[in-house]
Motif scaffolding. Structure first.
Motif, PDB file in Angstrom:
ATOM      1  N   ALA A  45      59.086  38.978  55.318  1.00 22.66           N
ATOM      2  CA  ALA A  45      58.941  37.538  55.566  1.00 22.66           C
ATOM      3  C   ALA A  45      59.054  36.811  54.227  1.00 22.66           C
ATOM      4  O   ALA A  45      58.076  36.630  53.501  1.00 22.66           O
ATOM      5  CB  ALA A  45      57.608  37.241  56.239  1.00 22.66           C
ATOM      6  N   GLY A  77      49.802  35.682  64.175  1.00 23.66           N
ATOM      7  CA  GLY A  77      49.101  34.904  63.146  1.00 23.66           C
ATOM      8  C   GLY A  77      49.125  35.668  61.845  1.00 23.66           C
ATOM      9  O   GLY A  77      49.848  36.656  61.719  1.00 23.66           O
ATOM     10  N   GLN A 102      46.972  37.141  58.128  1.00 26.52           N
ATOM     11  CA  GLN A 102      45.718  37.679  57.572  1.00 26.52           C
ATOM     12  C   GLN A 102      44.830  38.233  58.697  1.00 26.52           C
ATOM     13  O   GLN A 102      43.619  37.994  58.745  1.00 26.52           O
ATOM     14  CB  GLN A 102      45.019  36.605  56.715  1.00 26.52           C
ATOM     15  CG  GLN A 102      43.739  37.032  55.976  1.00 26.52           C
ATOM     16  CD  GLN A 102      43.932  38.266  55.068  1.00 26.52           C
ATOM     17  OE1 GLN A 102      45.039  38.710  54.827  1.00 26.52           O
ATOM     18  NE2 GLN A 102      42.876  38.852  54.594  1.00 26.52           N
ATOM     19  N   GLY A 111      56.851  40.447  64.896  1.00 28.43           N
ATOM     20  CA  GLY A 111      56.266  39.520  63.919  1.00 28.43           C
ATOM     21  C   GLY A 111      55.540  40.230  62.791  1.00 28.43           C
ATOM     22  O   GLY A 111      55.655  41.436  62.587  1.00 28.43           O
ATOM     23  N   GLY A 112      54.774  39.443  62.039  1.00 28.15           N
ATOM     24  CA  GLY A 112      54.031  39.993  60.899  1.00 28.15           C
ATOM     25  C   GLY A 112      52.546  39.830  61.125  1.00 28.15           C
ATOM     26  O   GLY A 112      52.078  39.945  62.243  1.00 28.15           O
ATOM     27  N   LEU A 148      49.774  41.375  59.308  1.00 25.07           N
ATOM     28  CA  LEU A 148      48.763  42.311  58.812  1.00 25.07           C
ATOM     29  C   LEU A 148      48.057  41.716  57.592  1.00 25.07           C
ATOM     30  O   LEU A 148      48.709  41.229  56.666  1.00 25.07           O
ATOM     31  CB  LEU A 148      49.421  43.648  58.446  1.00 25.07           C
ATOM     32  CG  LEU A 148      48.505  44.693  57.789  1.00 25.07           C
ATOM     33  CD1 LEU A 148      47.365  45.106  58.719  1.00 25.07           C
ATOM     34  CD2 LEU A 148      49.323  45.928  57.369  1.00 25.07           C
ATOM     35  N   ARG A 155      52.586  38.724  53.822  1.00 20.91           N
ATOM     36  CA  ARG A 155      51.379  38.898  53.010  1.00 20.91           C
ATOM     37  C   ARG A 155      51.118  40.360  52.660  1.00 20.91           C
ATOM     38  O   ARG A 155      50.880  40.705  51.506  1.00 20.91           O
ATOM     39  CB  ARG A 155      50.193  38.349  53.813  1.00 20.91           C
ATOM     40  CG  ARG A 155      48.909  38.203  53.031  1.00 20.91           C
ATOM     41  CD  ARG A 155      47.802  37.723  53.969  1.00 20.91           C
ATOM     42  NE  ARG A 155      48.103  36.466  54.607  1.00 20.91           N
ATOM     43  CZ  ARG A 155      47.839  35.274  54.087  1.00 20.91           C
ATOM     44  NH1 ARG A 155      47.258  35.183  52.917  1.00 20.91           N
ATOM     45  NH2 ARG A 155      48.154  34.164  54.734  1.00 20.91           N
ATOM     46  N   TYR A 169      52.055  33.892  49.220  1.00 19.33           N
ATOM     47  CA  TYR A 169      51.735  32.482  49.483  1.00 19.33           C
ATOM     48  C   TYR A 169      51.171  31.747  48.279  1.00 19.33           C
ATOM     49  O   TYR A 169      50.483  30.748  48.447  1.00 19.33           O
ATOM     50  CB  TYR A 169      50.802  32.352  50.704  1.00 19.33           C
ATOM     51  CG  TYR A 169      51.440  32.930  51.947  1.00 19.33           C
ATOM     52  CD1 TYR A 169      52.522  32.287  52.544  1.00 19.33           C
ATOM     53  CD2 TYR A 169      51.018  34.143  52.490  1.00 19.33           C
ATOM     54  CE1 TYR A 169      53.156  32.842  53.653  1.00 19.33           C
ATOM     55  CE2 TYR A 169      51.636  34.689  53.601  1.00 19.33           C
ATOM     56  CZ  TYR A 169      52.705  34.033  54.175  1.00 19.33           C
ATOM     57  OH  TYR A 169      53.332  34.578  55.267  1.00 19.33           O
TER      58      TYR A 169
END
Ligand SMILES: *Cc1c(COP(=O)(O)O)cnc(C)c1O
Length: 426
Positions: free
Chosen positions: A78, A220, A222, A248-249, A251, A291, A384
């Motif tokens: 991502a 979502g 984190q 998706g992501g 983790l 992340r 981020y």
């Protein structure tokens, strides 16, 4: 003070820094074999320091964790979590796909040398310009978020071509994370509820210029619970049989002593476990980590500019919300240390240089004898931080330094004072 402070060992603190971080003979931290004071000397502060080997290893570990369990698995980094060409190039070189959020990240990914066919385009508000850019570059998958995306694609994809598409589905999962990081609840601005997703699928299947490859969802960010992450699978499995399921992501990573993040193996096992139970055998799965791909491979080094001993001890540094907006945006807690005196001693609040009371980097952390001129490092700033760096209060945006085997390489330079003027045309 938001957290109760207990003393932590030097090893525990160093354990939050990129893998391989260790103190030099005089106690100064070294990342990628490079002393943080040497890096500060050469490149100035604040600076984001990335252990390049750790970054590459994480990419390999991610791919291995999924491919060993589900051979038709792809990992799409991502990009938005750390969208500079050097990081995107590392990911592409390690065999990853890239998830790109909008036109700007297509531009950087292409510049990084990524194969456009391995790009996955996201966005809940894609413009004609962005869709055109995607089509012209030959972006492999466009994730359709709404019916207007379909209208635009039908207008922009030239006759005789077929654009691969995934339909983004709202999974209806309430994620236990900060509200700004939850994306999978009913009412989310991202994606379509299952009934609408079915209509979008039917429209794409009927369109000669579009090809429906599969479905996408994202719960979502984190997320520290594998069950919640794996809950992404069922809602898209229910929509039918497709070639591609993009899960998706999301983790989470360990930012502080108290965080317990699932290992890559536990995460992959949970996701693939659900895939085995619910998805067609031989289908292709994609995961999109941001992340958890880049977060722990970097730290940020600052210079202490002021120590103010009042009711609270404020240790102010030469950065802040200009290079780490995550604290103000999501309340994310970080840890910190003086780079040549690792460990605690005195409870302080680390604040930035910006004109906002919310410009805190760490609300309550133990530092050892903090003094003006010290270097202070905050670990787990790979995700981020760079991406949201900004020029608020005339801040010059942070540089990114890669460290590897005792050698440094500047991959993004700091803004110059002139950069602050470059767009002012009158
Ligand atoms: C942000 C995002 C990701 C990455 O999320 P992380 O929490 O950083 O892993 C993946 N997919 C989509 C669609 C996203 O919006």
């Amino acid at each position: 003070m938001s957290t109760e402070l207990v003393s932590h060992t030097t090893e525990e603190l160093i354990g939050l820094f990129p893998p391989g971080t260790r103190p030099d003979a005089d106690g100064t931290l070294m990342v990628g074999g490079c002393r943080l004071d040497d890096i500060a000397e050469e490149f100035g502060t604040p600076a984001i320091v990335v252990n390049e080997d750790a970054l590459r290893q994480r990419a390999r570990d991610y791919l291995a964790a999924f491919r060993s369990r589900w051979p038709r698995a792809d990992v799409a980094f991502a990009s938005k979590s750390f969208p500079c060409t050097a990081v995107q190039r590392v990911m592409a070189e390690e065999g990853l796909h890239l998830d790109v959020a909008g036109g700007g990240e297509i531009v950087t990914a292409v510049k990084a040398g990524a194969d456009p066919a391995k790009l996955v385009l996201h966005g809940n508000a894609k413009t004609d310009e962005e869709i055109t850019l995607a089509v012209e570059h030959g972006v492999g998958l466009v994730v359709v978020d709404n019916f207007d995306d379909i209208d635009r694609l039908e207008r922009i994809v030239p006759a005789g071509r077929q654009q691969g598409c995934l339909v983004r589905v709202i999974p209806g999962v309430e994620a236990a994370t900060h509200a700004s990081q939850a994306t999978g609840h009913a009412g989310s601005k991202f994606g379509l509820m299952p009934d609408d997703a079915r209509r979008a699928i039917a429209r794409i299947e009927a369109s000669p210029r579009l090809r429906l490859d599969g479905v996408h969802t994202h719960v979502g960010s984190q997320l520290l619970n594998t069950e919640q992450l794996a809950a992404a699978v069922e809602p898209i499995a229910k929509l039918g049989t497709f070639d591609v399921y993009d899960l998706g992501g999301g983790l989470g990573v360990r930012y502080t002593y108290d965080d317990h993040a699932p290992s890559l193996d536990d995460y992959a096992e949970a996701m693939v476990g659900q895939a085995r139970a619910l998805l067609p055998e031989g289908s292709r799965i994609i995961v999109e980590p941001g992340r958890s791909m880049v977060g722990t491979s970097a730290c940020t080094v600052y210079r202490v500019t002021t120590v103010k001993r009042g009711q609270i001890v404020h240790v102010a540094v030469d950065g802040g919300m200009g290079d780490n907006l995550d604290v103000s945006l999501t309340g994310q807690r970080f840890e910190a240390t003086i780079v040549n005196r690792v460990g605690g001693g005195e409870t302080v609040t680390v604040v930035g240089r910006h004109c906002e009371s919310g410009d805190q980097l760490v609300d309550g952390v133990e530092l050892q004898d903090p003094k003006v001129g010290d270097l202070l490092a905050i670990p787990v700033t790979g995700a981020y931080c760079y991406t949201m760096s900004n020029q608020y209060n005339g801040a010059r945006r942070v540089p990114v330094v890669f460290a590897r085997n005792g050698k440094t390489r500047l991959v993004v330079r700091r803004d110059t004072w002139d950069d602050l003027l470059i767009r002012d045309v009158d």
